[in-house]
Design an enzyme around this catalytic site. Structure first.
Site, PDB file in Angstrom:
ATOM      1  N   ARG A   1       4.669  -8.966  10.070  1.00 47.71           N
ATOM      2  CA  ARG A   1       5.651  -8.094  10.024  1.00 47.71           C
ATOM      3  C   ARG A   1       6.749  -8.943   9.478  1.00 47.71           C
ATOM      4  O   ARG A   1       7.707  -8.478   9.114  1.00 47.71           O
ATOM      5  CB  ARG A   1       6.164  -7.373  11.348  1.00 47.71           C
ATOM      6  CG  ARG A   1       5.183  -6.533  11.994  1.00 47.71           C
ATOM      7  CD  ARG A   1       4.717  -5.347  10.926  1.00 47.71           C
ATOM      8  NE  ARG A   1       3.434  -5.707  10.558  1.00 47.71           N
ATOM      9  CZ  ARG A   1       2.805  -5.083   9.698  1.00 47.71           C
ATOM     10  NH1 ARG A   1       3.430  -4.307   8.762  1.00 47.71           N
ATOM     11  NH2 ARG A   1       1.630  -5.419   9.220  1.00 47.71           N
TER      12      ARG A   1
ATOM     13  N   LYS B   1       0.869  -1.275   0.114  1.00 51.78           N
ATOM     14  CA  LYS B   1      -0.047   0.031   0.096  1.00 51.78           C
ATOM     15  C   LYS B   1       0.648   1.355  -0.058  1.00 51.78           C
ATOM     16  O   LYS B   1       0.382   2.345  -0.738  1.00 51.78           O
ATOM     17  CB  LYS B   1      -0.925   0.161   1.281  1.00 51.78           C
ATOM     18  CG  LYS B   1      -0.248   0.131   2.547  1.00 51.78           C
ATOM     19  CD  LYS B   1      -1.391   0.169   3.491  1.00 51.78           C
ATOM     20  CE  LYS B   1      -0.677  -0.204   4.795  1.00 51.78           C
ATOM     21  NZ  LYS B   1      -0.071   1.087   5.343  1.00 51.78           N
ATOM     22  N   THR B   2       2.169   1.154   0.745  1.00 52.80           N
ATOM     23  CA  THR B   2       2.872   2.296   0.635  1.00 52.80           C
ATOM     24  C   THR B   2       3.333   2.645  -0.882  1.00 52.80           C
ATOM     25  O   THR B   2       3.394   4.023  -1.164  1.00 52.80           O
ATOM     26  CB  THR B   2       4.115   1.968   1.662  1.00 52.80           C
ATOM     27  OG1 THR B   2       3.534   2.005   2.780  1.00 52.80           O
ATOM     28  CG2 THR B   2       4.900   3.537   1.598  1.00 52.80           C
TER      29      THR B   2
ATOM     30  N   GLN C   1      -6.113  -4.345  10.917  1.00 55.76           N
ATOM     31  CA  GLN C   1      -5.023  -3.729  11.613  1.00 55.76           C
ATOM     32  C   GLN C   1      -5.334  -2.775  12.287  1.00 55.76           C
ATOM     33  O   GLN C   1      -4.542  -1.710  12.779  1.00 55.76           O
ATOM     34  CB  GLN C   1      -3.962  -3.435  10.689  1.00 55.76           C
ATOM     35  CG  GLN C   1      -3.213  -4.598   9.871  1.00 55.76           C
ATOM     36  CD  GLN C   1      -1.894  -4.453   8.930  1.00 55.76           C
ATOM     37  OE1 GLN C   1      -1.132  -3.760   9.334  1.00 55.76           O
ATOM     38  NE2 GLN C   1      -2.364  -4.378   7.713  1.00 55.76           N
TER      39      GLN C   1
ATOM     40  N   ASP D   1      -3.265   7.588   5.124  1.00 54.04           N
ATOM     41  CA  ASP D   1      -2.612   6.377   5.081  1.00 54.04           C
ATOM     42  C   ASP D   1      -3.230   5.546   6.670  1.00 54.04           C
ATOM     43  O   ASP D   1      -3.617   6.578   7.560  1.00 54.04           O
ATOM     44  CB  ASP D   1      -1.308   6.132   5.264  1.00 54.04           C
ATOM     45  CG  ASP D   1      -0.494   4.827   5.111  1.00 54.04           C
ATOM     46  OD1 ASP D   1      -1.644   3.839   4.937  1.00 54.04           O
ATOM     47  OD2 ASP D   1       0.400   4.662   5.215  1.00 54.04           O
ATOM     48  N   GLU D   2      -3.230   4.303   6.944  1.00 54.48           N
ATOM     49  CA  GLU D   2      -3.646   3.699   7.988  1.00 54.48           C
ATOM     50  C   GLU D   2      -5.034   4.323   8.405  1.00 54.48           C
ATOM     51  O   GLU D   2      -5.244   4.713   9.647  1.00 54.48           O
ATOM     52  CB  GLU D   2      -2.821   4.059   9.110  1.00 54.48           C
ATOM     53  CG  GLU D   2      -1.274   3.606   8.821  1.00 54.48           C
ATOM     54  CD  GLU D   2      -1.036   2.110   8.717  1.00 54.48           C
ATOM     55  OE1 GLU D   2      -2.006   1.246   9.101  1.00 54.48           O
ATOM     56  OE2 GLU D   2       0.045   1.846   8.783  1.00 54.48           O
TER      57      GLU D   2
END
Length: 834
Positions: free
Chosen positions: A687, A37-38, A248, A217-218
């Site tokens: 992660r 996504k980044t 998340q 974002d997030e």
DNA sequence: TAATCGATCTTTTTT
DNA sequence: AGATCGATTA
């Protein structure tokens, strides 16, 4: 069509590309962990600028952490250099930018400073001093929540936070006092901009005219106030793109509302939804474990992550006797990684295997307090590490004192800071004298009030107050352009002048030159005593040899820029001397810490605006990343980090520690809170790129006492075949059991030993009739030659089993049980009873 | 007014 | 175990 696309676009998968090229009204990207996504956001920024001719200055991209913001800026600029002109910030940093710009409209001086939670608590206790510390903490928490939900004291909705009338009164009083002081708290950085936008149509028009593209974002972690800000920010024709993953969402406790992402399509009409479900980060076995836990959550949109990477090792679950063994285990894993590397290079020097680095590893834990054991062990073994997000540096008394002096210099109405330092070191000023100054100031300039009050005080108090004002004066004297703040009541001209100083890269100055200037200043400034930086927590390689040398005569050296101000202030206030004489053991260290603060300040100009900028930076980004990194990425080191802090990061190998009931999840969690912990588990596990380990201790020291622990509920939610279990599972443990209790045998002499369940992993064990020893994977052993270790492998052999032991030193050895088992002694594990 | 000693509680997670 | 807070004492 694909071949006509520039390479940075054709490298994307179809969904990613669709997300980048999308340009209707609003876009919701549901992006699973590790789905790139980044990359999508940064590429989209670059694409809009390069291909769609969008003015970079009209792009606003908001993230949650400073680290993420920096990374985003870097990656976008790598594709398209003009992206450097876009505004990429955290929510709070954007809020601060906005609020300085329009400070007057919120009744603030543009030079306001930001109150953190501690300052908030201090202010609250000055409002209702009779309350206990716990009550104050609760109040400040609730006020923060209220602001997260965009609830003002008079809002009837306040009952959601706290139904008591008293709370409303205190909240209101707090707001009044804060307004008098002229500072903003964290919540204000979001809430006040919304109010400004609502009350000032011209400002709203200006801002909406400027930001044509807004990306967040997030998004799953935004709160109501942030959602409201987004709404106010966006004009009717703005393009809004939010990215998030409901699995998340881990910040409910600070007001995050998953509803924001769930209801986004309703709140922003004509929303398109794109799902990114291909995971490029982790191997399939890792994803399987992560998903099997989060699948137990009820309230989720639900998505299926598929692993793009084939193969992969089965995640390992290690049952260990206690905390110390846990630290041993983690450290051993890391050492073995490098031990392998050495033997590898001999055999396959020409094979293109990636370089092994300490930074491939991360040790994750639920609470910051857990880091200590790992730090001790890593330090002992000379494994370099860094503790991410540890606020320790700024929590130190001497640093807080120095910052309070600076804050008071920046805002002489800052009563909280004034109280902290006016009589430190002791200047003979008691409650009476301090109270008199505060009364005299009547919410105004305490500095001026102190001067006015001094003559009418007792001789002792007078000279004390004088020495204080002189110190502040000395600090002020070294700053240029300070006159701006001399009279905070001076209206428009002041604000306008200040605004020029605070004006960011966006108007006028090129961001490149600005950034380059900043960078070079940073480079030029010596980074001495990097070791002193985070004294208790730093890598062993840099422990203080240099310091001891000049320990005899510790003094603060001022370098460039604002560091002069810091040093002058601290010296003339007598803080350096105070800490040195007060704490003979840690005194030198304290001076070193103050020096480090001064070094950080040297990156800022010695002006009023520089001071404000410095303080803002410290309040909004305490990560120390920047200061810590002497050159580039800094020293290669293992990462120690809380699960929360790992969001957005990735590591080749991840160890999730303390996976025990009561620790993770905390045992007071149920329902919604429990689901949040599950998501946290999911975040942590995803992660990992290559290898994932869990550790679960039978006993743990908590509150100075050893408590027996049970395995985490989450472990039981994982399919047994998805994990490789080593060590001794507690009796009755199996993954995915019939719901029931885990039971422990009692611990003996400090080392808890557990009876092994009959059913678990018999292929991983072997008896040796000739010696009478029964070996099992994960057995703890001791040898005179190599110290402690674990059994990591058991191989059948014609003359009896071969037992492979990984010693804590990193050395791995094989023993033919029949002949050599006398060299190793089993110290825990299967007792010889059956 | 400041320092010292014991009692008490502690642990979420962060911008 | 360690910090923190309050009360007691110098």
């Amino acid at each position: 069509m694909t071949e006509t696309l520039p390479s940075y676009l054709s490298a994307l998968n179809p969904e990613q590309r669709e997300a980048v090229l999308h340009e209707e009204k609003s876009l919701l990207i549901l992006a699973g962990a590790g789905s790139g996504k980044t990359r999508v956001i940064t590429t989209k920024i670059a694409y809009l600028i390069r291909e769609r001719g969008i003015d970079p200055r009209s792009i606003l991209a908001v993230t949650f952490t400073n680290k993420a913001a920096r990374e985003m800026a870097e990656r976008a600029a790598a594709i398209e250099s003009r992206a450097a002109y876009a505004m990429l910030r955290t929510f709070h940093s954007f809020g601060a930018w906005f609020l300085r710009r329009y400070a007057r409209l919120a009744g603030l001086n543009p030079s306001f400073t930001i109150y953190d939670d501690d300052d908030m608590a201090s202010l609250l206790s000055s409002i209702c001093g009779e309350k206990s510390k716990a009550d104050i903490k609760l109040l400040s928490h609730q006020i923060s929540r209220a602001k997260d939900y965009f609830i003002s004291p008079d809002d009837p909705e306040i009952k959601i936070i706290n139904y008591k009338k008293e709370f409303q009164t205190i909240y209101k009083r707090y707001e009044e006092r804060l307004a008098e002081i002229g500072n903003a708290d964290f919540g204000d950085l979001i809430k006040k901009p919304v109010e400004i936008l609502r009350n000032n149509p011209d400002v709203a028009a200006e801002i909406r005219g400027r930001f044509r593209v807004v990306m967040i974002d997030e998004y799953q972690d935004t709160n109501i106030a942030q959602f409201t800000l987004l709404k106010e920010l966006c004009g009717a024709d703005a393009y809004v793109c939010v990215v998030g993953d409901d699995d998340q969402s881990i910040y409910r406790f600070r007001g995050a509302e998953v509803r924001n992402i769930l209801e986004f399509p309703e709140r922003f009409p004509h929303t398109d939804i794109i799902r990114l479900e291909r995971n490029y980060r982790s191997t399939a076995p890792i994803l399987r474990v992560a998903s099997s836990v989060v699948d137990n959550n009820k309230g989720r949109l639900g998505k299926t992550l598929t692993a793009e990477r084939g193969g992969g090792k089965t995640p390992v679950l290690a049952f260990l006797p206690n905390q110390d063994e846990e630290a041993h285990f983690a450290a051993s894993l890391i050492e073995r990684y490098f031990a392998d590397a050495r033997s590898d290079t001999k055999r396959a020097a020409d094979k293109q295997s990636p370089v092994k680095k300490y930074s491939d590893w991360a040790i994750l834990y639920r609470t910051n307090a857990q880091s200590l054991g790992f730090e001790t062990e890593l330090l002992r073994r000379h494994i370099p590490y860094r503790v991410v997000g540890s606020l320790k540096f700024y929590e130190r008394e001497e640093i807080k004192d120095a910052l309070a002096l600076l804050s008071f210099l920046a805002n002489p109405r800052d009563e909280v800071s004034f109280r902290r330092v006016v009589n430190k070191p002791a200047r003979g000023l008691g409650d009476v004298a301090v109270g008199r100054v505060i009364t005299e100031a009547a919410g105004g300039d305490l500095f001026a009030a102190a001067r006015r009050t001094a003559p009418i005080l007792s001789a002792k108090a007078r000279s004390g107050l004088q020495s204080f004002t002189e110190a502040v004066d000395a600090g002020r004297a070294v700053l240029a352009n300070f006159a701006l703040w001399d009279d905070p009541t001076d209206g428009a001209a002041l604000a306008d002048a200040a605004m020029d100083l605070f004006e960011d890269a966006d108007d006028g100055a090129s961001p490149q030159t600005e950034k380059a200037g900043r960078k070079s200043r940073k480079k030029a400034s010596p980074a001495p005593d990097a070791a002193a930086n985070m004294p208790t927590t730093n890598a062993p390689a840099v422990s203080g040899n240099k310091k001891t040398k000049d320990a005899a005569q510790p003094s603060l050296r001022s370098g460039e820029g604002l560091s002069v101000c810091v040093v002058t202030l601290v010296q003339s206030a007598g803080l350096a001397a105070y800490h040195l004489t007060h704490d003979e053991i840690a005194g030198n260290q304290r001076i070193a810490n103050l020096q480090e603060l001064a070094n950080a300040a040297s990156l800022y100009p010695a002006t009023g605006a520089g001071l404000i900028e410095f303080l803002e930076h410290i309040d909004l980004d305490r990560s120390m990343e920047e200061q810590n990194a002497t050159d580039g990425e800094g020293v290669d080191s293992v990462t120690l980090i809380t699960l929360h802090n790992t969001k957005g990061l990735e590591f080749k190998r991840v160890i999730i520690t303390g996976v025990e009931q009561g620790v993770f999840p905390r045992d007071d969690k149920k329902d919604d809170d429990l689901e949040e912990e599950r998501r946290l588990f999911y975040v942590g596990a995803t992660r990992a790129m290559d290898e994932l380990y869990f550790t679960c201790c039978a006993a743990r020291r908590m509150f100075g006492q050893t408590a027996l622990m049970e395995p985490s509920l989450f472990l039981s939610e994982i399919d047994k075949s998805a994990l490789r279990v080593i060590g001794q599972p507690p009796y009755g443990f199996s993954a995915r059991p019939a719901a029931g209790a885990f039971q422990h045998s009692t611990s003996q002499r400090g080392v808890a030993s557990r009876k092994r369940g009959r059913q678990s992993g018999d292929e991983d064990s072997a008896g040796d009739s000739s010696t009478g020893t029964f070996w099992k994977m994960g057995d703890r052993v001791f040898s005179d030659d190599n110290g402690y270790g674990f059994v990591t492998e058991i191989r059948p052999h014609a003359t009896g089993p071969i037992v492979v032991v990984l010693f804590d030193t990193g050395k791995e050895m094989s023993f033919l049980s029949r002949h050599q088992s006398s060299k190793i002694t089993k110290i825990s594990g299967e007792d010889h009873d059956g």
